[in-house]
Design an enzyme around this catalytic site. Sequence first.
Site, PDB file in Angstrom:
ATOM      1  N   SER A  33       0.835  -1.214   0.000  1.00 21.93           N
ATOM      2  CA  SER A  33       0.000   0.000   0.000  1.00 21.93           C
ATOM      3  C   SER A  33       0.863   1.254   0.000  1.00 21.93           C
ATOM      4  O   SER A  33       1.699   1.429   0.873  1.00 21.93           O
ATOM      5  CB  SER A  33      -0.875   0.020   1.260  1.00 21.93           C
ATOM      6  OG  SER A  33      -1.757  -1.076   1.237  1.00 21.93           O
ATOM      7  N   HIS A  64      -3.344   0.945  -4.568  1.00 22.44           N
ATOM      8  CA  HIS A  64      -2.810  -0.188  -5.340  1.00 22.44           C
ATOM      9  C   HIS A  64      -3.205   0.055  -6.788  1.00 22.44           C
ATOM     10  O   HIS A  64      -4.347  -0.204  -7.171  1.00 22.44           O
ATOM     11  CB  HIS A  64      -3.405  -1.500  -4.812  1.00 22.44           C
ATOM     12  CG  HIS A  64      -2.879  -1.887  -3.463  1.00 22.44           C
ATOM     13  ND1 HIS A  64      -1.915  -2.859  -3.293  1.00 22.44           N
ATOM     14  CD2 HIS A  64      -3.149  -1.418  -2.218  1.00 22.44           C
ATOM     15  CE1 HIS A  64      -1.630  -2.981  -1.999  1.00 22.44           C
ATOM     16  NE2 HIS A  64      -2.363  -2.112  -1.326  1.00 22.44           N
ATOM     17  N   HIS A  86      -5.296  -9.134  -2.424  1.00 18.73           N
ATOM     18  CA  HIS A  86      -5.443  -9.563  -1.030  1.00 18.73           C
ATOM     19  C   HIS A  86      -6.608 -10.538  -0.918  1.00 18.73           C
ATOM     20  O   HIS A  86      -7.597 -10.416  -1.636  1.00 18.73           O
ATOM     21  CB  HIS A  86      -5.755  -8.366  -0.121  1.00 18.73           C
ATOM     22  CG  HIS A  86      -4.808  -7.219  -0.252  1.00 18.73           C
ATOM     23  ND1 HIS A  86      -4.888  -6.287  -1.284  1.00 18.73           N
ATOM     24  CD2 HIS A  86      -3.754  -6.836   0.503  1.00 18.73           C
ATOM     25  CE1 HIS A  86      -3.932  -5.383  -1.123  1.00 18.73           C
ATOM     26  NE2 HIS A  86      -3.221  -5.690  -0.058  1.00 18.73           N
ATOM     27  N   TYR A  88      -8.731 -10.454   1.361  1.00 15.91           N
ATOM     28  CA  TYR A  88      -9.962  -9.764   1.801  1.00 15.91           C
ATOM     29  C   TYR A  88     -10.734  -9.156   0.616  1.00 15.91           C
ATOM     30  O   TYR A  88     -11.869  -8.738   0.759  1.00 15.91           O
ATOM     31  CB  TYR A  88      -9.654  -8.696   2.856  1.00 15.91           C
ATOM     32  CG  TYR A  88      -8.783  -7.548   2.397  1.00 15.91           C
ATOM     33  CD1 TYR A  88      -7.481  -7.405   2.888  1.00 15.91           C
ATOM     34  CD2 TYR A  88      -9.236  -6.604   1.476  1.00 15.91           C
ATOM     35  CE1 TYR A  88      -6.671  -6.357   2.476  1.00 15.91           C
ATOM     36  CE2 TYR A  88      -8.438  -5.552   1.047  1.00 15.91           C
ATOM     37  CZ  TYR A  88      -7.148  -5.436   1.550  1.00 15.91           C
ATOM     38  OH  TYR A  88      -6.347  -4.408   1.136  1.00 15.91           O
ATOM     39  N   GLU A  89     -10.066  -9.079  -0.547  1.00 19.25           N
ATOM     40  CA  GLU A  89     -10.813  -8.549  -1.721  1.00 19.25           C
ATOM     41  C   GLU A  89     -11.761  -9.617  -2.273  1.00 19.25           C
ATOM     42  O   GLU A  89     -12.549  -9.340  -3.180  1.00 19.25           O
ATOM     43  CB  GLU A  89      -9.827  -8.128  -2.816  1.00 19.25           C
ATOM     44  CG  GLU A  89      -8.944  -6.932  -2.449  1.00 19.25           C
ATOM     45  CD  GLU A  89      -7.895  -6.645  -3.510  1.00 19.25           C
ATOM     46  OE1 GLU A  89      -8.239  -6.072  -4.544  1.00 19.25           O
ATOM     47  OE2 GLU A  89      -6.715  -7.003  -3.282  1.00 19.25           O
ATOM     48  N   ALA A 116       2.620  -2.605   3.894  1.00 23.54           N
ATOM     49  CA  ALA A 116       2.391  -1.673   5.004  1.00 23.54           C
ATOM     50  C   ALA A 116       1.862  -2.517   6.157  1.00 23.54           C
ATOM     51  O   ALA A 116       1.104  -3.463   5.936  1.00 23.54           O
ATOM     52  CB  ALA A 116       1.357  -0.617   4.616  1.00 23.54           C
ATOM     53  N   MET A 219      -2.209  -7.777   6.145  1.00 25.13           N
ATOM     54  CA  MET A 219      -3.250  -8.620   5.545  1.00 25.13           C
ATOM     55  C   MET A 219      -2.772  -9.245   4.235  1.00 25.13           C
ATOM     56  O   MET A 219      -3.585  -9.509   3.340  1.00 25.13           O
ATOM     57  CB  MET A 219      -4.496  -7.762   5.296  1.00 25.13           C
ATOM     58  CG  MET A 219      -5.032  -7.078   6.548  1.00 25.13           C
ATOM     59  SD  MET A 219      -6.429  -5.982   6.159  1.00 25.13           S
ATOM     60  CE  MET A 219      -6.660  -5.172   7.746  1.00 25.13           C
ATOM     61  N   SER A 220      -1.483  -9.457   4.111  1.00 26.99           N
ATOM     62  CA  SER A 220      -0.963  -9.955   2.824  1.00 26.99           C
ATOM     63  C   SER A 220       0.326 -10.726   3.038  1.00 26.99           C
ATOM     64  O   SER A 220       0.626 -11.164   4.123  1.00 26.99           O
ATOM     65  CB  SER A 220      -0.689  -8.749   1.902  1.00 26.99           C
ATOM     66  OG  SER A 220       0.442  -8.034   2.403  1.00 26.99           O
ATOM     67  N   ASN A 243       1.540   2.440  11.496  1.00 32.86           N
ATOM     68  CA  ASN A 243       0.883   2.867  12.745  1.00 32.86           C
ATOM     69  C   ASN A 243       1.169   1.851  13.846  1.00 32.86           C
ATOM     70  O   ASN A 243       1.576   0.725  13.582  1.00 32.86           O
ATOM     71  CB  ASN A 243      -0.612   2.999  12.521  1.00 32.86           C
ATOM     72  CG  ASN A 243      -1.179   1.678  12.103  1.00 32.86           C
ATOM     73  OD1 ASN A 243      -1.004   1.278  10.957  1.00 32.86           O
ATOM     74  ND2 ASN A 243      -1.771   0.962  13.030  1.00 32.86           N
ATOM     75  N   HIS A 257      -7.178   3.518   6.851  1.00 33.60           N
ATOM     76  CA  HIS A 257      -6.375   3.298   5.639  1.00 33.60           C
ATOM     77  C   HIS A 257      -5.707   4.581   5.158  1.00 33.60           C
ATOM     78  O   HIS A 257      -4.585   4.530   4.640  1.00 33.60           O
ATOM     79  CB  HIS A 257      -7.261   2.709   4.536  1.00 33.60           C
ATOM     80  CG  HIS A 257      -6.478   2.216   3.340  1.00 33.60           C
ATOM     81  ND1 HIS A 257      -5.480   1.263   3.434  1.00 33.60           N
ATOM     82  CD2 HIS A 257      -6.553   2.551   2.029  1.00 33.60           C
ATOM     83  CE1 HIS A 257      -4.977   1.032   2.228  1.00 33.60           C
ATOM     84  NE2 HIS A 257      -5.610   1.806   1.358  1.00 33.60           N
TER      85      HIS A 257
HETATM   86  N1  LIG Z   1      -3.243  -2.134  12.996  1.00 36.05           N
HETATM   87  C1  LIG Z   1      -2.953  -2.365  11.680  1.00 36.05           C
HETATM   88  N2  LIG Z   1      -2.284  -1.432  11.005  1.00 36.05           N
HETATM   89  C2  LIG Z   1      -1.999  -1.672   9.713  1.00 36.05           C
HETATM   90  N3  LIG Z   1      -1.345  -0.910   8.814  1.00 36.05           N
HETATM   91  C3  LIG Z   1      -1.306  -1.568   7.655  1.00 36.05           C
HETATM   92  N4  LIG Z   1      -1.903  -2.749   7.782  1.00 36.05           N
HETATM   93  C4  LIG Z   1      -1.975  -3.741   6.745  1.00 36.05           C
HETATM   94  C5  LIG Z   1      -3.360  -3.771   6.140  1.00 36.05           C
HETATM   95  N5  LIG Z   1      -3.434  -2.802   5.057  1.00 36.05           N
HETATM   96  C6  LIG Z   1      -4.806  -2.709   4.550  1.00 36.05           C
HETATM   97  C7  LIG Z   1      -5.518  -1.548   5.234  1.00 36.05           C
HETATM   98  O1  LIG Z   1      -4.668  -0.424   5.272  1.00 36.05           O
HETATM   99  C8  LIG Z   1      -4.747  -2.498   3.045  1.00 36.05           C
HETATM  100  O2  LIG Z   1      -4.239  -3.658   2.439  1.00 36.05           O
HETATM  101  C9  LIG Z   1      -2.367  -2.856   9.073  1.00 36.05           C
HETATM  102  C10 LIG Z   1      -3.079  -3.819   9.800  1.00 36.05           C
HETATM  103  O3  LIG Z   1      -3.450  -4.889   9.292  1.00 36.05           O
HETATM  104  N6  LIG Z   1      -3.331  -3.542  11.120  1.00 36.05           N
END
Ligand SMILES: Nc1nc2ncn(CCNC(CO)CO)c2c(=O)[nH]1
Length: 289
Positions: A33, A64, A86, A88-89, A116, A219-220, A243, A257
């Site tokens: 991301s 993306h 992903h 989740y898609e 990310a 998530m990947s 974060n 996001h």
């Molecule tokens: N707490 C938390 N912070 C995160 N920052 C990025 N992602 C990865 C997931 N990224 C998603 C949503 O941003 C898009 O693929 C996460 C996550 O899964 N949990």
Amino acid sequence: SKDQISHDEYQKTVDWLMSQTKHRPQVAIICGSGLGTLADTLKCQVSFAYSDIPGFPQSTVQGHAGRLVFGELKGKSCVCMQGRFHMYEGHSLLKTTFPVRVFKLMGVETLIVTNAAGSLADGLQPGDIMIIKDHINFPGLAGLNPLCGPNDEKFGPRFPAMSGCYDKGLRCLAMEIAKQMGVAGLMQEGVYAMVGGPNFETIAEAKLMHRLGVDAVGMSTAPEVIVATHCGLRVFGLSLITNKVVKSYEDSDSVNHDGVLEIGRLRSQTVQQLVTELINRMEINNNEN
Ligand SMILES: Nc1nc2ncn(CCNC(CO)CO)c2c(=O)[nH]1
């Protein structure tokens, strides 16, 4: 979604791509991301929208782009996914990992995955970079695994080993490059956990993962790395920490996001430099093409 993809289907995509470009990539990069700008630095670019590539799924996530970019980085032929798929898609895991086997059939030997992620480790702040030392694939522990179903021996064994799937040599090289770039202070190794998403984890889930030794959550990545390891690709992975995962009920912070993409914009330059230098310095088998 189909529960199997035949070898011919991968080959059909490979034949189409090889008929469209002279590039024969040795390194593949999956951009997470907000990290797609790395693809813009490739020289002699030839790129395709995923929607034009036979067999490719479509990207549906903001941040993306949905383009496959061929080109050169430091004289090495690369292919870059601007936007990944992903679970989740709603894609089957076969579809989310489809590009990895296409890269293998094109002759790619090294896969670099970036993502990310949220951090659970105290030492990892937003904007830091975690070099992935190992992963915990929660969906996989429950049987959601891209290798489920009949094994295609042309790619790899029925029961592939996963210990050491994040190449130690590349991890050491990346840390050395970071020192030379003066960004070693932003970096540390850690364990990445994949959750299915699309919801971010609950506080109880965050506390559970923290207890289990997870340093960053996303998530990947795990499915792509499993398929890459199965077919013998060398793998390097890094997580851009966007974060801090909320671990306490007193903490009013909540993740979104947009915040994830904001940090991506802030740090994409550093990630780009690191990956480019890693590709520059890694040894590539001098195959004929
Ligand atoms: N707490 C938390 N912070 C995160 N920052 C990025 N992602 C990865 C997931 N990224 C998603 C949503 O941003 C898009 O693929 C996460 C996550 O899964 N949990």
